[in-house]
Design a protein around this motif. Structure first.
Motif, mmCIF file in Angstrom:
data_model
loop_
_atom_site.group_PDB
_atom_site.id
_atom_site.type_symbol
_atom_site.label_atom_id
_atom_site.label_comp_id
_atom_site.label_asym_id
_atom_site.label_seq_id
_atom_site.Cartn_x
_atom_site.Cartn_y
_atom_site.Cartn_z
ATOM 1 N N MET B 12 -6.458 -5.451 0.462
ATOM 2 C CA MET B 12 -5.634 -5.469 -0.628
ATOM 3 C C MET B 12 -4.943 -4.081 -0.340
ATOM 4 O O MET B 12 -3.251 -3.893 -0.817
ATOM 5 N N SER B 14 -3.024 -3.143 2.428
ATOM 6 C CA SER B 14 -1.337 -3.641 2.914
ATOM 7 C C SER B 14 -0.960 -3.757 2.234
ATOM 8 O O SER B 14 0.651 -4.383 2.598
ATOM 9 N N GLY B 15 -0.988 -5.245 1.094
ATOM 10 C CA GLY B 15 -0.706 -5.937 0.581
ATOM 11 C C GLY B 15 0.659 -5.018 -0.173
ATOM 12 O O GLY B 15 1.659 -5.298 -0.492
ATOM 13 N N LEU B 16 0.443 -3.586 -0.734
ATOM 14 C CA LEU B 16 1.095 -2.533 -1.305
ATOM 15 C C LEU B 16 2.584 -2.340 -0.766
ATOM 16 O O LEU B 16 3.180 -2.357 -0.466
ATOM 17 N N ASN B 17 1.887 -2.503 0.941
ATOM 18 C CA ASN B 17 3.227 -2.468 1.303
ATOM 19 C C ASN B 17 4.145 -3.906 2.201
ATOM 20 O O ASN B 17 3.377 -4.094 3.006
ATOM 21 N N PRO B 18 5.179 -3.924 1.527
ATOM 22 C CA PRO B 18 5.408 -5.460 0.990
ATOM 23 C C PRO B 18 6.626 -4.855 2.724
ATOM 24 O O PRO B 18 6.659 -6.399 3.243
ATOM 25 N N PHE B 299 0.402 3.697 -8.005
ATOM 26 C CA PHE B 299 0.408 3.198 -6.663
ATOM 27 C C PHE B 299 1.285 3.614 -6.024
ATOM 28 O O PHE B 299 0.908 2.848 -4.827
#
Lengths: 322, 316
Positions: B12, B14-18, B299
């Motif tokens: 989740m 690493s999903g923040l970092n596109p 976020f």
């Protein structure tokens, strides 16, 4: 494997007993006269005493606990003050509505999330992908009840497409499961709450799928598939997505457990007659046996989901040993 | 279950970092935490927006009483002594009025402070308890670890919102009880994540060296292990702030919040209970939008923090 499942089941039963003990103590040891919230203090003393005795509230804490536990094992949660019916009956009526709403929303979120996540991984580094991530984050941040209010305002009130609340139109009486849940009227009522819950769930499968896909896409066999000259779509969905699904599937069961809280809010917003709304109402009405029963059932649901997640994980991923 | 949760959490996050691996700066050893943070802000526009928004919210929160033009419960009347019921936005009342003539703009401004207080205090409490448990559990291992992790498992089995509802019924509804309820059920996540980090740190040679040199347990845990965990803890704390803010809003929306304190959830609660959530869009939209903006800004702030915390996300 079987031994592992049995061990986990035993731990689960122990956990349920612990959670029940906690909830028992919470209600019995609250500040002030604990009986005041269970039996109306303003009624005449004799009547009150009679009621206390009827509910067994005059006994010592230990005796009460023993009775409570004995009843619990027989699945007897007592009688709801408000409905004047056994708690278990009330819960039985409410549980299907909660489960149906939850699984419909999960299904919606998973179908979109899996394809969307795979697609986002494919488009990585582009503007479209950032847009996708930003949107899933916004829906994740937006409080479910607020999204619910907006959805009602727009789709139910402005456009009038779907009913805004309840599970069936007024005047409709159904007795059997089939008459209640397998009607178009029910499905129409299901659309908006399931959509709202689905939007909230969406971020988890989407983001996990995307990251899992990114990992898989760098594997050799994907390059091999490309080298064979397969079409992009085929590589994406037949070769990569299948293997990327594992964490998404297991996260799902775990996530359902965590999502039960959000479910309460959605049920309240849509007046959905499920367990979540029932527990809110029970607490507001000081109907403690019912609140207690709902709580124990909801925690059991969470634990069952956690268990399923673990077993699925161990089953699907041969690298995990227990 | 433990390894799975940490794994999902990682996914989740690493999903923040596109732009995975496409972080920002080169960090030499001499560069401070803060310097890296600033460089990462410069290259990441979304993070910059997040920080600016967050500063704006904190500013509004601190000076809420000065910014809000009216009291949250003041009733407003027209010139001919009629209550200004459900007026759409105007210059006088930028977000319109409620069904009893209260100024929604002032309520939203004052709600900012509540959200920030609950968010930060609960997150502080959660990360403190969670880190201590996590460090002790990961460092000592064995029986201590097993017992603590079973307790963590227990708290994972309790559904959050229902628990808070029951707790609100038992305790008196107040802001502190909300913070308490949120903290009671959230420290487990931090404990688990910190523990898995500590497990790997505790095996490193310098810890063994410290043991041989005669350092006490407490000294090793808080002097040698803690500094290595702090970046991760800070990141977790940012997520916990979000979690706490949402939780507080949900509790208040259900009507179990502190009735004396204006909060975004409470505005929506009154809006919903009064039945005007179906028509008065100016009443429903602002508090929810404020929550979304605050959470998204945190976020994005956390995302830039993450580039500092996790060297893998930086370009080498």
């Amino acid at each position: 494997m079987l031994g592992y499942i049995i061990r986990r089941l035993l731990i689960m039963v122990l956990m349920i007993l612990l959670v029940s003990t906690m909830i028992f103590l919470l209600f019995r040891t609250m500040p002030g006269d604990p009986t005041a919230s269970m039996v109306d203090p303003s009624i005449p003393r004799e009547a009150r005493q009679a009621l206390l005795e009827r509910y067994g509230l005059h006994e010592s804490l230990w005796t009460q606990y023993a009775i409570f536990m004995k009843d619990l094992v027989r699945l007897d949660f007592g009688t709801s003050y408000f409905y004047n019916r056994p708690v278990l009956r009330v819960i039985q009526d409410r549980l299907p509505a909660t489960l149906i709403l939850m699984f419909t929303a999960m299904l919606f979120a998973y179908i979109i999330g899996i394809f969307g996540g795979a697609w986002m991984a494919w488009k990585r580094g582009t503007k479209l992908e950032s847009l996708g991530i930003t949107f899933s984050l916004i829906f994740r941040s937006a409080p479910t009840f607020w999204v619910g209010l907006l959805v009602i305002m727009f789709f139910a009130v402005r456009l009038g497409w779907f009913p805004a609340q309840g599970m069936r139109s007024t005047g409709y009486v159904g007795n059997t499961f089939r008459e209640i849940f397998l009607t178009t009227d029910f499905l129409r009522h299901l659309v908006l709450p399931a959509f709202t819950a689905g939007l909230y769930f969406l971020a988890t499968p989407t983001l996990i799928m995307r990251n899992s896909m990114l990992e898989v896409l760098s594997e050799d066999y994907i390059e091999m598939a490309h080298a064979k000259g397969l079409r992009e779509r085929r590589v994406l969905y037949r070769h990569a997505a299948r293997n990327a699904l594992l964490p998404v599937v297991t996260a799902g069961a775990l996530f359902i457990g965590a999502a039960i809280g959000g479910q309460v809010l959605i049920e309240v917003v849509y007046s959905w007659p499920g367990l979540g709304r029932e527990i809110v109402q029970a607490v507001t009405r000081s109907d403690y046996p019912l609140a207690q029963g709902c709580f124990i059932i909801l925690s059991t649901l969470v634990m069952v989901m956690n268990l399923i997640a673990d077993v699925l994980y161990a089953f699907l991923d041969p690298r995990i040993t227990y | 279950m433990g390894q799975m949760i940490t794994r999902i959490r990682e996914f989740m996050r690493s999903g923040l970092n596109p732009k995975q691996g496409g972080g920002s700066s080169i960090r030499r050893n001499s560069q401070s935490f803060f310097a890296v943070f600033i460089t990462s802000l410069k290259s990441d526009k979304l993070a910059l927006i997040g920080v600016v928004l967050l500063i704006f919210f904190i500013f509004v929160g601190i000076f809420a009483e000065q910014i809000a033009p009216h009291g949250p419960r003041d009733r407003h009347y027209t010139e001919d002594r009629q209550i200004r019921r459900l007026e759409p936005p105007s210059w006088e009342h930028p977000f319109g009025t409620t069904d009893v003539g209260r100024d929604i703009y002032s309520q939203v401004v004052l709600g900012t402070r509540t959200a920030l207080i609950v968010g930060f205090l609960a997150a502080l409490l959660v990360t403190f308890v969670g880190s201590v448990v996590g460090i002790i559990s990961g460092y000592f291992g064995g029986v201590v670890d097993t017992v603590l992790m079973r307790i963590v498992d227990f708290f994972y089995a309790i559904p959050f919102i229902p628990f808070v509802i029951v707790l609100a019924a038992v305790l008196k509804p107040s802001l502190w009880n909300v913070i308490l309820a949120v903290s009671m059920l959230s420290w487990r996540t931090v404990a688990r994540i910190v523990r898995s980090q500590v497990l790997s740190i505790a095996k490193r040679p310098y810890i063994k060296a410290a043991k041989v040199a005669g350092a006490g347990h407490v000294r090793i845990m808080f002097k040698y292990i803690l500094p290595n965990v702090i970046p991760l803890v800070l990141l977790e704390m940012a997520f916990m702030v979000n979690w706490a803010i949402t939780a507080e809003a949900s509790i208040a929306f259900l009507g179990f919040g502190d009735p004396r304190v204006t909060s975004w959830g409470q505005i929506l609660h009154i809006n919903f209970v009064s039945g005007y959530s179906r028509a008065a869009w100016w009443w429903t939209i602002p508090p929810g939008l404020a929550i979304v903006l605050l959470l998204v800004s945190i976020f994005f702030f956390a995302r830039s923090l993450e580039a500092v915390v996790d060297p893998r996300l930086r370009k080498r």
